[in-house]
Design a protein around this motif. Structure first.
Motif, PDB file in Angstrom:
ATOM      1  N   CYS A  35       0.808  -1.224   0.000  1.00 37.04           N
ATOM      2  CA  CYS A  35       0.000   0.000   0.000  1.00 37.04           C
ATOM      3  C   CYS A  35       0.836   1.267   0.000  1.00 37.04           C
ATOM      4  O   CYS A  35       0.307   2.370  -0.158  1.00 37.04           O
ATOM      5  N   GLY A  36       2.130   1.148   0.185  1.00 36.95           N
ATOM      6  CA  GLY A  36       2.979   2.335   0.135  1.00 36.95           C
ATOM      7  C   GLY A  36       3.047   3.101   1.437  1.00 36.95           C
ATOM      8  O   GLY A  36       3.739   4.115   1.515  1.00 36.95           O
ATOM      9  N   LEU A  37       2.348   2.651   2.447  1.00 34.34           N
ATOM     10  CA  LEU A  37       2.418   3.331   3.747  1.00 34.34           C
ATOM     11  C   LEU A  37       3.886   3.476   4.158  1.00 34.34           C
ATOM     12  O   LEU A  37       4.614   2.493   4.171  1.00 34.34           O
ATOM     13  N   ALA A  38       4.280   4.711   4.421  1.00 30.24           N
ATOM     14  CA  ALA A  38       5.679   4.946   4.763  1.00 30.24           C
ATOM     15  C   ALA A  38       5.751   5.704   6.065  1.00 30.24           C
ATOM     16  O   ALA A  38       5.086   6.720   6.240  1.00 30.24           O
ATOM     17  N   THR A  39       6.572   5.180   6.966  1.00 28.38           N
ATOM     18  CA  THR A  39       6.712   5.838   8.266  1.00 28.38           C
ATOM     19  C   THR A  39       8.009   5.359   8.901  1.00 28.38           C
ATOM     20  O   THR A  39       8.474   4.251   8.610  1.00 28.38           O
ATOM     21  N   PRO A  40       8.623   6.201   9.692  1.00 26.75           N
ATOM     22  CA  PRO A  40       9.879   5.754  10.304  1.00 26.75           C
ATOM     23  C   PRO A  40       9.658   4.613  11.299  1.00 26.75           C
ATOM     24  O   PRO A  40       8.560   4.479  11.827  1.00 26.75           O
ATOM     25  N   LEU A  65       4.465  -2.105  13.022  1.00 20.38           N
ATOM     26  CA  LEU A  65       4.096  -1.550  11.717  1.00 20.38           C
ATOM     27  C   LEU A  65       3.901  -2.644  10.673  1.00 20.38           C
ATOM     28  O   LEU A  65       2.982  -2.594   9.885  1.00 20.38           O
ATOM     29  N   CYS A 113       2.697  -4.087   5.593  1.00 24.26           N
ATOM     30  CA  CYS A 113       2.206  -3.527   6.846  1.00 24.26           C
ATOM     31  C   CYS A 113       1.168  -4.463   7.461  1.00 24.26           C
ATOM     32  O   CYS A 113       0.677  -5.368   6.795  1.00 24.26           O
ATOM     33  N   VAL A 114       0.815  -4.216   8.730  1.00 21.73           N
ATOM     34  CA  VAL A 114      -0.128  -5.102   9.409  1.00 21.73           C
ATOM     35  C   VAL A 114      -1.583  -4.739   9.097  1.00 21.73           C
ATOM     36  O   VAL A 114      -2.503  -5.381   9.593  1.00 21.73           O
ATOM     37  N   GLY A 115      -1.792  -3.716   8.276  1.00 18.80           N
ATOM     38  CA  GLY A 115      -3.147  -3.325   7.899  1.00 18.80           C
ATOM     39  C   GLY A 115      -3.897  -4.483   7.261  1.00 18.80           C
ATOM     40  O   GLY A 115      -3.317  -5.268   6.515  1.00 18.80           O
ATOM     41  N   ASP A 130      -2.033   3.289  -3.923  1.00 21.49           N
ATOM     42  CA  ASP A 130      -1.352   4.510  -3.521  1.00 21.49           C
ATOM     43  C   ASP A 130      -1.982   5.694  -4.249  1.00 21.49           C
ATOM     44  O   ASP A 130      -1.906   5.778  -5.473  1.00 21.49           O
TER      45      ASP A 130
END
Ligand SMILES: [Zn+2]
Ligand SMILES: [Zn+2]
Lengths: 1137, 120
Positions: free
Chosen positions: B18-23, B60, B72-74, B116
């Motif tokens: 999904c492209g979710l990006a986070t540190p 995450l 991701c765990v979504g 995305d």
């Protein structure tokens, strides 16, 4: 545990049983600790979980229908074996485990586990563990979803597509313009893009303080730094900035002040100037300064952010800076033009006709079913208009039960303003009636309908009348579009324009920038202080008219901030650093000289914030009674001083009951908090400029040490409270009740029946934490404040007089003269005249509006010799802080003060005639005095006092603090002068024609004899012929004998015979000659006394021998003569010719 | 680079679906300061930015056991059933999963994974 032995059954609801499990799972260093919020949440979850399990067991084998043994075996041939367990268990879906083996073993080892005596058995521990796993899984999902939602929202903002482009542009160019409409996300996202692409030390300016706070909060949340300080804000009194702060939101004004300290702004790598299209004064100036700065600092990156208005202007100003245009995210909005029919258009004097607005409400009720949500936002020009329409809509709302009507403007209490964000119950719409504050400053979600009156009230400055003016104008097309846009933020909307399309086409394209509308005093002062050279040649984006700048320069010169050549004076450079109006700054500086700093600080702060007195409460008899003791008939600043002091006392006495104290008096407590903060900032500024003595050091007493310790403990508790509050913030919005509409308890309506609202106002806000109180206590030492307050609460009448003098010297030349016929007029018809504007009135909020008699000249006391008609020693002037014209020109925040005395002590220009029976002050006030001789004496004293005052002030400004003795001596004399000068006079405003023909002009025959005579009367001065006015210029502000009064022409001949009581000389004298003789011919015993009192001003050297060198122009000889001999000598020539 | 009080950023986590990006601040099975808690897979973990507590964390995502993609765990991207599986791999091997999981997946609209928006 003893009680448990009685009961041999495990009871999940028993606190003791739970406590035993807490020992296993929620120990001190565990992920969840007993007593925490999470722990409470767990047990609540546990109950639900148990119920859910029980229900599932009841429904029995339902789940078993999936127990298909084939499922894991019969996989498609050729595919991978995933190695999944054969039987389904929800437990397998959780990726967390909890290991408590150690504790369990320990419990077993101690014989803890006694099944029969209700200790937790294996089963209980297993149950609890399972619940805990599900709980952890559930919280994980919640947090992750919050994060995912946040990221999703960020990515769906229109500006997200331009993320890389923006970063690229900023890397390549020193100036970039980002233009995007409301809702494109530029304010929150652009700083983050730059931050995450490696830029650091970013400052982002905002026109409004409130935006700095809310943006910093939002951006720190979005950048996952809610509890860190990477993102911070800095506004006038508050900052969250630390060394770790990489992105700072601050106001434009504050950045300008930082430039004053750090001209290269070397602390920043990137500057983002947001909302440049709003064209605020500060912003236009900032752009000018930054334009020069980018030339000097090629490494600096500058990003201008604007709505899609007039972008070319900004780009061209910055030498063709690249523009990135981002489309907004607006839903389609239908525009309906509904011009107001002529019969409903209000003429200038009338109230607004609310019918056109009501029709829109009715139309919405007819056309749109109530199930379709959507609120209404109505734009009107001002508070009085809002009040009129509100009243009508309220009646309609009460009748239909379908609307909650709420006003919105900046003079409302904050609680009242906040209400517009609350939610209407189902079937009811909010109708928010607002000034243009909702155009850009305040954003309300859920608005579907907009009604635009097309009008706005704007402040402008009239340099001719030296007056602010609040006038109604048509808005610009840009504003009109902005208003319309408010209907399409959350869905498709409708905008009703109550004007014709042809009107719209005739609107100006953009609003008039502030720099073209307002007084430029502060701006020019700041420019001078930043060394930017001639303000007239500064390259503004849209330069103000040269006359505006000239007016400001003249004003600053009058105020003593600039010298004759237009350079900053010592006091001017200090004033430039105070973030207040010049007049208020002057008060502060003057106050620091005498021992009156504390009350002056309070008054200066009070005059720099909005009035704490809520307008509506004025009509409430209870409030009026409760306020009565706070009123001072000396003037509004004294009322504000009393109010502040009483509030500080109330804070101490009732410990947190100040909120109630304020409500009872109809006070907006927020303003008092602002005052106390501002006051402290002023104090720090004065201290940092060496104008305040450092607090007395000395040894710390044990008692003091104990108090400090107590205070520290208290502060820790307060910090805790504040943290809790911060965590709870952002709680959900309240739902409004139907009856909550209307003006309620805190309307700020103009003059009309404001208390017609629902009259409630006993809100039950007592229980919740008063965060303002907590912040207050954290920031201020209440004990100290109280000492200060009680000290300035009971000022002696002499101290009060001195304080008044300081205020008035600060406020000068903002003076108004009561009209001579006021005593015979009704209270509501009292009028006053300023130098540039006739017929101003006192604002109804002023103490003098309700008590004008104190301004009247008392009835003529009989038996006063020489007191002619209208003559009195009791004339007063009104010094005022603001002159603002709305429907009438109003002065507000006024102080009354003895006229003659004040004028002689502070005015820039006093002219007299030959016998000193006529004085003209600043070319507009004429004083006719019955006793010229006495007047000359009074003027002489004033000159002396002013010289001494100036000397001490200059010393103070040069950080050479004058001696306490000198100060005490001066302040005693000033007070005596102000209170006990007895001269009878009339005072009037000169007509324009009279003002034009005041002076005799330069004389071909300069009256040297007069000069000599004056030297005796004003020892230490060196009178010179005035080349323009004529007469003799005694000091920079006093010119003798320059007035071209008809009687003046003969003054030379107006001699009467007089016998000197000391030397028995009998001769014809002019009054001046007589005084001169008296000054030099004094009985011997008087002389030393006089010498002492005038020691600083070094009287002419010959005063001891009484004779001096005199050059007679006629016989061209140098003679050594006494004053009397000089007179005799001159007389010879006069007789001879 | 510091992300938040308590957690030092170790890198950027990006979901390959999904492209979710986070540190992220930790990678592994034992996030710091969590005592009894152990993760059953090597995960990308972020100190919970929404909580004041230093030890609260958010998982995450992790690598799909089958295709090793980072996901991701979504629920739109992966599921955990004793191990992490990305949804494409679950669909591929749907028959090996118990009925309950199959039913859950079926309930979800056959809608594609949310794409995305930036690439739309
Ligand atoms: Zn994903
Ligand atoms: Zn996979």
């Amino acid at each position: 545990m003893t009680s448990m032995k009685m009961d041999d059954k495990w009871d999940w609801d028993s606190p003791q049983c739970r406590a035993q499990l807490d020992e296993v799972f929620f120990r001190q260093h565990d992920y969840i600790q007993a007593g925490s919020q999470d722990h409470k949440d767990f047990w609540a979850f546990f109950e639900r979980f148990q119920r859910f399990k029980a229900k599932k067991e009841m429904s029995g084998s339902k789940d078993n229908k999936y127990d298909d043994p084939k499922c894991s075996k019969s996989r498609k041939s050729g595919s991978l074996d995933l190695g999944l367990p054969k039987e389904y268990d929800a437990r397998y879906k959780i990726n967390i485990s909890v290991c408590t083996k150690d504790v369990e073993e320990k419990m077993e080892g101690c014989g803890y586990r006694r099944q029969t005596q209700s200790g937790p058995g294996k089963q209980e521990i297993t149950d609890c563990r399972l619940a805990l796993l599900h709980f952890l899984d559930f919280s994980q999902k919640q947090s992750f979803n919050k994060l995912a939602k946040l990221r999703h929202e960020q990515r769906s903002l229109p500006i997200f597509h331009y993320r890389d482009k923006i970063v690229e542009l900023v890397k390549a160019h020193s100036v970039v313009v980002v233009a995007g409409d409301t809702g494109c996300g530029k304010s929150t996202q652009v700083p983050q893009y730059l931050l995450s692409s490696g830029f650091t030390n970013i400052a982002c300016t905002q026109p409004r303080r409130i935006a700095c706070i809310s943006l910093a909060k939002r951006v720190s949340f979005e950048s996952l730094n809610q509890f860190g300080s990477k993102v911070g804000y800095q506004i006038r009194f508050e900052t969250t900035r630390t060394l770790a702060t990489k992105l700072l939101f601050l106001t434009e004004g504050l950045l300008l002040r930082q430039i004053q300290q750090d001209p290269l702004l070397s602390q920043y790598q990137v500057l983002i100037v947001d909302e440049v299209h709003e064209r605020h004064l500060h912003c236009d100036f900032l752009l000018g300064v930054l334009r020069a700065l980018v030339g000097v600092r090629p490494d600096l990156r500058l990003v201008l952010m604007s709505a899609t208005i007039n972008i070319k202007l900004f780009s061209e100003y910055f030498r063709g800076a690249p523009v990135l245009q981002v489309p907004g995210r607006l839903f389609p909005i239908q525009v309906i033009y509904q011009p107001i029919p002529p019969e409903e258009q209000a003429s200038r004097s009338e109230k607004l006709d609310p019918r056109p607005y009501l029709r829109v409400l009715q139309g919405i009720d007819q056309r749109y079913p109530t199930e379709e949500r959507g609120d209404l936002l109505l734009f009107l020009s001002g508070v009085a208009e809002i009040s009129t329409v509100l009243e009508a809509c309220q009646t309609y709302a009460t009748h239909t039960q379908r609307w909650i009507v709420l006003p919105l403007h900046s003079t409302l209490s904050l609680a009242q303003q906040d209400k517009v964000f609350d939610i209407a119950p189902p079937g009811v719409r909010k109708c928010i009636i607002s000034t243009n504050i909702a155009e850009t400053s305040v954003t309300i979600d859920g608005v579907r309908f907009v009604v635009d009156s097309g009008k706005v009230k704007e402040m402008s400055f009239d340099p001719k009348a030296k007056m602010q003016r609040l006038q109604e104008f048509w808005i610009s097309r840009a504003s009109s579009e902005q208003r319309k846009g408010r209907a399409g933020r959350t869905g498709p909307g409708v905008c009703y324009r109550l004007y014709a399309e042809s009107d719209y086409d005739a609107f100006a394209p953009y609003p008039v920038p502030e720099i073209h509308r307002v007084a430029l005093d502060s701006l020019v002062l700041q420019m001078k202080s930043m060394g930017l050279g001639d303000p007239g040649s500064f390259s503004f984006i849209d330069p103000p008219p040269a006359s505006s700048i000239q007016t400001a320069v003249t004003y600053l010169r009058e105020q003593g901030a600039l010298d004759v050549s237009g350079e900053l004076t010592t006091i001017g450079s200090l004033l430039a650093q105070l973030p207040v109006d010049v007049v208020i700054g002057k008060m502060l500086v003057l106050g620091s000289l005498f021992n009156l700093v504390e009350p002056v600080l309070t008054i200066a702060a009070a005059l720099s914030v909005q009035s704490p007195f809520l307008r509506s409460a004025q009509h409430n008899p209870d409030c009026a009674t409760a306020r009565q003791p706070l009123h001072s008939n000396q003037g509004d600043p004294f009322t504000l001083l009393n109010t502040f002091n009483a509030w500080v006392q109330a804070k101490g006495e009732r410990g947190g009951g100040s909120r109630k104290w304020c409500r009872r008096r109809g006070l907006e407590e927020q303003r008092l908090y602002e005052m106390v903060n501002l006051r402290r900032q002023f104090k720090e500024l004065l201290r940092s400029h060496g104008l305040l003595e450092e607090g007395s050091g000395g040894a710390v007493t044990p008692e003091e040490r104990r108090r400090r310790r107590d205070r520290l403990t208290e502060r820790q508790q307060l910090h805790q409270l504040k943290r809790q509050h911060d965590l709870q913030e952002g709680a959900r919005r309240k739902v409004l009740r139907l009856e909550e509409g209307g003006q309620g308890d805190s309307s700020g309506s103009d003059d009309d029946n404001a208390s017609q609202g629902t009259g409630k106002g006993k809100k039950t806000e007592g229980q919740n934490l008063d965060i303002q109180e907590v912040k207050f206590k954290l920031r201020h030492n209440v004990d100290q404040l109280q000492e200060v307050a009680s000290a300035s609460q009971d000022l002696s009448s002499r101290r009060q007089a001195l304080l008044k003098l300081l205020l008035c010297r600060g406020l000068y030349p903002q003076l108004a003269l009561p009209d001579e016929h006021n005593a015979t007029r009704k209270d509501s018809e009292q009028i006053f005249h300023t130098r540039n504007k006739q017929g101003v009135v006192i604002h109804p909020t002023s103490v003098f509006a309700s008590d004008p008699e104190v301004l009247h000249v008392p009835e003529q006391e009989d038996g006063q010799p020489g007191a002619g008609k209208g003559q009195s020693g009791r004339h007063q002037l009104l010094a005022f802080v603001t002159l603002l014209e709305t429907n009438k020109p109003y002065v507000s925040n006024c102080v009354r003060v003895p006229a003659l005395q004040l004028l002689l002590l502070v005015s820039n220009c006093v002219d007299s005639n030959g016998d000193c029976t006529r004085l003209v002050v600043d070319g507009w006030l004429e004083l006719c005095l019955s006793d010229g001789e006495r007047t000359l004496g009074v003027v002489s004293t004033a000159l002396e006092l002013r010289a001494e005052w100036e000397r001490l002030l200059q010393a103070q400004l040069c950080k050479r603090r004058p001696s306490a003795r000198d100060l005490q001596h001066l302040s005693d004399r000033l007070v005596r002068f102000l209170l006990y000068t007895e001269v009878n006079y009339t005072i009037r405003r000169l007509t324009a024609l009279q003002s034009q023909n005041l002076y005799v002009g330069p004389q071909s025959d300069p009256t040297t004899s007069d000069a000599q005579a004056l030297k005796t009367i004003f020892p230490g001065w060196d009178p010179q012929p005035d080349p323009i006015k004529g007469g003799l210029r005694v000091s920079s502000y006093f010119t003798y004998n320059c007035l071209s009064d008809p009687s003046d022409l003969y003054s030379e001949c107006l001699r009467t015979f007089w016998t000197c009581p000391h030397c028995a000389l009998y001769m014809p004298f002019t009054p001046l000659e007589r005084m001169q003789h008296q000054a030099s011919c004094k009985p011997p015993e008087e002389q030393p006394a006089q010498e002492e009192s005038e020691s600083e001003t070094a009287a002419p050297s010959s005063s001891s021998s009484l004779s001096r060198l005199y050059h007679c122009d006629i016989c061209d000889k140098d003679l050594t003569l006494t004053s009397t001999e000089i007179l005799k000598h001159k007389r010879q020539h006069a007789v001879a010719s | 680079m510091e992300a938040s009080a308590g957690g030092t950023v170790r890198g950027m986590f990006t979901c390959e679906l999904c492209g979710l990006a986070t540190p992220f601040t930790y990678f592994g099975q034992k996030p710091p300061n969590t005592r009894a808690i152990v993760l059953l897979e090597e995960s990308y973990v972020l100190k919970d930015p929404f909580s004041h507590d230093r030890e609260k964390f958010i998982v995450l995502g992790s690598s799909c056991t089958v295709c090793h993609k980072v996901v991701c765990v979504g629920t739109e991207c992966s599921l955990f059933y004793t191990k992490r599986f990305c949804l494409p791999c679950v669909r591929e091997n749907l028959d090996q999963f118990p009925q309950q999981i199959q039913a859950e997946l079926a309930k979800k609209k056959s809608a594609p994974l949310h794409t995305d928006p930036a690439k739309r």
